[in-house]
Design a protein around this motif. Structure first.
Motif, PDB file in Angstrom:
ATOM      1  N   GLY A 171       0.865  49.624   5.351  1.00  0.00           N
ATOM      2  CA  GLY A 171      -0.407  49.637   4.650  1.00  0.00           C
ATOM      3  C   GLY A 171      -0.459  50.609   3.487  1.00  0.00           C
ATOM      4  O   GLY A 171       0.542  51.193   3.080  1.00  0.00           O
ATOM      5  N   CYS A 172      -1.664  50.758   2.926  1.00  0.00           N
ATOM      6  CA  CYS A 172      -1.852  51.659   1.800  1.00  0.00           C
ATOM      7  C   CYS A 172      -3.306  52.092   1.740  1.00  0.00           C
ATOM      8  O   CYS A 172      -4.206  51.282   1.917  1.00  0.00           O
ATOM      9  N   ASN A 173      -3.531  53.380   1.499  1.00  0.00           N
ATOM     10  CA  ASN A 173      -4.900  53.907   1.371  1.00  0.00           C
ATOM     11  C   ASN A 173      -5.285  54.187  -0.070  1.00  0.00           C
ATOM     12  O   ASN A 173      -6.354  54.716  -0.324  1.00  0.00           O
ATOM     13  N   ARG A 174      -4.402  53.883  -1.031  1.00  0.00           N
ATOM     14  CA  ARG A 174      -4.642  54.397  -2.360  1.00  0.00           C
ATOM     15  C   ARG A 174      -5.657  53.583  -3.173  1.00  0.00           C
ATOM     16  O   ARG A 174      -6.394  54.115  -3.966  1.00  0.00           O
ATOM     17  N   ARG A 175      -5.643  52.284  -3.009  1.00  0.00           N
ATOM     18  CA  ARG A 175      -6.612  51.420  -3.689  1.00  0.00           C
ATOM     19  C   ARG A 175      -6.604  51.566  -5.206  1.00  0.00           C
ATOM     20  O   ARG A 175      -7.636  51.835  -5.840  1.00  0.00           O
ATOM     21  N   CYS A 176      -5.455  51.382  -5.802  1.00  0.00           N
ATOM     22  CA  CYS A 176      -5.377  51.274  -7.261  1.00  0.00           C
ATOM     23  C   CYS A 176      -6.232  50.072  -7.665  1.00  0.00           C
ATOM     24  O   CYS A 176      -6.317  49.089  -6.925  1.00  0.00           O
ATOM     25  N   ALA A 177      -6.869  50.165  -8.833  1.00  0.00           N
ATOM     26  CA  ALA A 177      -7.938  49.217  -9.172  1.00  0.00           C
ATOM     27  C   ALA A 177      -7.472  47.762  -9.265  1.00  0.00           C
ATOM     28  O   ALA A 177      -8.273  46.848  -9.114  1.00  0.00           O
ATOM     29  N   TYR A 178      -6.186  47.560  -9.527  1.00  0.00           N
ATOM     30  CA  TYR A 178      -5.672  46.201  -9.748  1.00  0.00           C
ATOM     31  C   TYR A 178      -5.052  45.585  -8.511  1.00  0.00           C
ATOM     32  O   TYR A 178      -4.639  44.428  -8.526  1.00  0.00           O
ATOM     33  N   CYS A 179      -4.930  46.343  -7.413  1.00  0.00           N
ATOM     34  CA  CYS A 179      -3.939  45.993  -6.398  1.00  0.00           C
ATOM     35  C   CYS A 179      -4.515  45.370  -5.138  1.00  0.00           C
ATOM     36  O   CYS A 179      -5.479  45.883  -4.552  1.00  0.00           O
ATOM     37  N   ILE A 180      -3.911  44.303  -4.686  1.00  0.00           N
ATOM     38  CA  ILE A 180      -4.365  43.561  -3.501  1.00  0.00           C
ATOM     39  C   ILE A 180      -3.725  44.104  -2.212  1.00  0.00           C
ATOM     40  O   ILE A 180      -4.187  43.802  -1.112  1.00  0.00           O
ATOM     41  N   VAL A 181      -2.680  44.927  -2.374  1.00  0.00           N
ATOM     42  CA  VAL A 181      -1.900  45.332  -1.194  1.00  0.00           C
ATOM     43  C   VAL A 181      -2.750  46.000  -0.100  1.00  0.00           C
ATOM     44  O   VAL A 181      -2.620  45.653   1.079  1.00  0.00           O
ATOM     45  N   PRO A 182      -3.670  46.943  -0.443  1.00  0.00           N
ATOM     46  CA  PRO A 182      -4.467  47.546   0.637  1.00  0.00           C
ATOM     47  C   PRO A 182      -5.275  46.505   1.416  1.00  0.00           C
ATOM     48  O   PRO A 182      -5.479  46.657   2.613  1.00  0.00           O
ATOM     49  N   ASP A 183      -5.743  45.447   0.732  1.00  0.00           N
ATOM     50  CA  ASP A 183      -6.501  44.405   1.430  1.00  0.00           C
ATOM     51  C   ASP A 183      -5.622  43.606   2.381  1.00  0.00           C
ATOM     52  O   ASP A 183      -6.060  43.205   3.444  1.00  0.00           O
ATOM     53  N   GLY A 226       7.738  52.194   2.393  1.00  0.00           N
ATOM     54  CA  GLY A 226       6.300  52.441   2.463  1.00  0.00           C
ATOM     55  C   GLY A 226       5.741  52.251   1.067  1.00  0.00           C
ATOM     56  O   GLY A 226       6.460  52.440   0.084  1.00  0.00           O
ATOM     57  N   GLN A 227       4.465  51.873   0.934  1.00  0.00           N
ATOM     58  CA  GLN A 227       3.890  51.670  -0.407  1.00  0.00           C
ATOM     59  C   GLN A 227       3.833  52.990  -1.178  1.00  0.00           C
ATOM     60  O   GLN A 227       4.056  53.014  -2.379  1.00  0.00           O
ATOM     61  N   SER A 228       3.499  54.061  -0.478  1.00  0.00           N
ATOM     62  CA  SER A 228       3.604  55.407  -1.053  1.00  0.00           C
ATOM     63  C   SER A 228       4.363  56.179   0.000  1.00  0.00           C
ATOM     64  O   SER A 228       3.780  56.898   0.802  1.00  0.00           O
ATOM     65  N   VAL A 229       5.650  56.001   0.012  1.00  0.00           N
ATOM     66  CA  VAL A 229       6.439  56.344   1.196  1.00  0.00           C
ATOM     67  C   VAL A 229       6.354  57.831   1.536  1.00  0.00           C
ATOM     68  O   VAL A 229       6.408  58.221   2.697  1.00  0.00           O
ATOM     69  N   ARG A 262      -6.894  54.100 -11.493  1.00  0.00           N
ATOM     70  CA  ARG A 262      -7.063  54.982 -10.322  1.00  0.00           C
ATOM     71  C   ARG A 262      -5.723  55.335  -9.691  1.00  0.00           C
ATOM     72  O   ARG A 262      -5.549  55.267  -8.466  1.00  0.00           O
ATOM     73  N   ARG A 263      -4.777  55.692 -10.535  1.00  0.00           N
ATOM     74  CA  ARG A 263      -3.443  56.001 -10.013  1.00  0.00           C
ATOM     75  C   ARG A 263      -3.358  57.413  -9.455  1.00  0.00           C
ATOM     76  O   ARG A 263      -2.415  57.748  -8.742  1.00  0.00           O
ATOM     77  N   GLY A 264      -4.283  58.290  -9.848  1.00  0.00           N
ATOM     78  CA  GLY A 264      -4.269  59.625  -9.252  1.00  0.00           C
ATOM     79  C   GLY A 264      -3.276  60.585  -9.889  1.00  0.00           C
ATOM     80  O   GLY A 264      -2.934  61.596  -9.275  1.00  0.00           O
TER      81      GLY A 264
HETATM   82 FE1  SF4 Z   1      -1.169  51.094  -2.916  1.00  0.00          FE
HETATM   83 FE2  SF4 Z   1       0.861  50.816  -4.617  1.00  0.00          FE
HETATM   84 FE3  SF4 Z   1      -1.083  49.021  -4.574  1.00  0.00          FE
HETATM   85 FE4  SF4 Z   1      -1.566  51.427  -5.520  1.00  0.00          FE
HETATM   86  S1  SF4 Z   1      -0.131  49.900  -6.395  1.00  0.00           S
HETATM   87  S2  SF4 Z   1      -2.878  50.298  -4.082  1.00  0.00           S
HETATM   88  S3  SF4 Z   1      -0.278  52.700  -4.223  1.00  0.00           S
HETATM   89  S4  SF4 Z   1       0.331  49.435  -2.935  1.00  0.00           S
END
Ligand code: SF4
Ligand code: SAH
Ligand code: F3S
Length: 448
Positions: free
Chosen positions: A152-164, A196-199, A284-286
């Motif tokens: 999974g991923c907790n980061r929630r970059c504005a463009y990204c579907i992966v956390p969903d 890991g997405q942000s390993v 929202r890359r941080g």
């Molecule tokens: Fe997570 Fe990477 Fe998607 Fe950002 S780009 S929400 S870090 S999976």
């Protein structure tokens, strides 16, 4: 049944497919020699861009059409698109027998049995709050294996579907990860890639080390650096890689672990996405451009042979020519060895999908081409700089292009081609002196 899997998307999907193959084998099914002979076909899908979904949907449509001639065929879907579309997939793909979400792929052998017993349209989607069902099964994998350590991923970059589609972060217990790797090593695995997405967030959101675990010999207190040290101590593991990185994970301990643990390759995939602070903030890359370049500087200072690869998105909503030029100049400053460039694709339900996708397709294409052309020049120069050096390669066997020559990968993950010697076996380390460089490949001779 004879089965086949088609895998789209990232290494996490490759890893999940491998586990599914192992579970199907254990349930008495067998890998088909070709798709034509397969009675069970599973598509492992990716949702990261619209095109990735189109590919899987196209493939599923073709496969389901073959059921007219082969009514007994079982067709299933797994992975990120299965998770995203839920039972809606059965309207899009008539004839699909089952669809299973990202944290439920362990259910596939049972779902196949249910289809064989007459059920169809079975949907098994995970709730994000579910405890993940991660089978640690592996097939006879050869000498290199992927290990998912952070789901999974907790980061929630504005463009990204992966956390969903992959749910919230969950770090597997270190004991379990090390045991899985030790078992693989006993079966001949020599190289592991920790996924890991942000390993480097490993162990930051849940506890991974037992209180009873012995203290780190190198004094590492951060869970990920400590894991690298523990994996390096597994007998038989010659190489450790991990992906993907994030600048916030490039701590002093991480840099020290990479520098001092001989098994850890001096390579990092550190997706930057953009070189413009304005766009990075909208994304929202941080981190800022300076944070990113600072992390790269620390890595290069510690490791003169450090190799760096990245991902970039062009045409994010609102990206101006000036923003794009910032990305271009950052890529020069970071001196990437390799870069994957993606055209922004709005993903339903993400914050950026509500913003105007205002960079035209032609302009996205142009920016993509410009960055690729820059990177070709830069990548070739990076490879040419290695001519004359000795690279330690993990020998893979006959090269794809020319079976008389062998290939392997350097610590920087570059393909190295050389003439084999009779005593050389796959899965061992060998030194190769580089004599010639091409944009994607190095050529050289074994050093006795
Ligand atoms: Fe997570 Fe990477 Fe998607 Fe950002 S780009 S929400 S870090 S999976
Ligand atoms: N977790 C990793 C990235 C996983 S997705 C990280 O944060 O670095 C892999 C790559 O796909 C990303 O690095 C990004 O470049 C690209 N990507 C993700 N969403 C995208 C979108 N909506 N459009 C285009 N590219 C996207
Ligand atoms: Fe794609 Fe899912 Fe990986 S969306 S990139 S397969 S995590």
């Amino acid at each position: 049944m004879l089965y086949i899997l088609h895998t789209y998307g990232c290494q996490m999907n490759v890893r999940d497919s491998e586990a599914v193959c192992a579970m199907l084998d254990a349930s008495g099914h067998r890998l088909a020699p070709s798709e034509n002979e397969a009675d069970l076909i599973v598509v492992n899908s990716c949702s990261v861009r619209g095109k990735a979904e189109d590919k899987a949907l196209g493939k599923l449509g073709l496969l389901c059409a073959t059921k007219r001639e082969r009514p007994g065929r079982v067709i299933g879907l797994m992975g990120c698109m299965a998770q995203r579309l839920g039972s809606g997939i059965f309207d899009k793909v008539p004839g699909l027998d089952f669809s299973v979400g990202t944290r439920r792929c362990g259910a596939i052998p049972r779902l196949v049995a249910r289809v064989l017993a007459g059920e169809t349209n079975i949907c098994e989607i995970s709730d994000p709050a579910d405890t993940p069902d991660v089978p640690d099964a592996h097939t006879e994998a050869g000498f290199s294996a992927f290990i998912t350590i952070l789901l999974g991923c907790n980061r929630r970059c504005a463009y990204c579907i992966v956390p969903d589609v992959r749910g919230p972060e969950f770090s597997r217990p270190a004991r379990e990860v090390v045991a899985e790797i030790a078992a693989l090593a006993r079966h001949g695995v020599r190289e592991v890639t920790l996924l890991g997405q942000s390993v480097m967030n490993y162990g930051r959101t849940n506890e991974v080390w037992d209180a009873s675990a012995p203290a780190s010999p190198g004094g590492f207190t951060e869970p990920f650096a400590r894991l690298l040290e523990a994996v390096a101590a597994v007998p038989g593991i010659l190489r450790i890689r991990f992906t993907s990185g994030h600048p916030s994970g490039c701590t002093d301990q991480l840099v020290r672990a990479m520098r001092d643990l001989p098994q850890v390759c001096h390579h990092l995939h550190l997706p930057v996405q953009s070189g413009s602070d304005r766009i990075l903030s909208l994304m929202r890359r941080g981190y800022t451009r300076a944070d990113y370049l600072g992390a790269v500087g620390r890595l290069r200072d510690a490791m003169p042979d450090f190799a760096l690869t990245t991902d970039v998105i062009v045409g994010f909503p609102g990206e101006t020519e000036a923003d794009f030029e910032e990305t271009r100049s950052l890529m020069g400053a970071a001196a990437f060895d390799n870069a994957f460039i993606f055209k922004y694709s709005p993903r339903p339900g993400t914050p950026a999908a509500d913003w105007d996708d205002d960079v035209s397709e032609e302009e996205k294409m142009r920016r993509n081409q410009v960055l690729l052309a820059d990177q070709d020049v830069r990548g070739l120069a990076a490879n040419q700089a290695l001519v004359g050096s000795v690279q330690q390669v993990l020998v893979e066997g006959p090269s794809l292009r020319n079976a008389a020559r062998w290939s392997g990968r350097s610590p920087g993950n570059k393909i190295v081609v050389f003439d084999p010697r009779p005593e050389l076996t796959a899965g061992t380390l060998a030194d190769v002196r580089i004599s010639r460089a091409a944009p994607q490949t190095l050529y050289g001779d074994l050093v006795p």
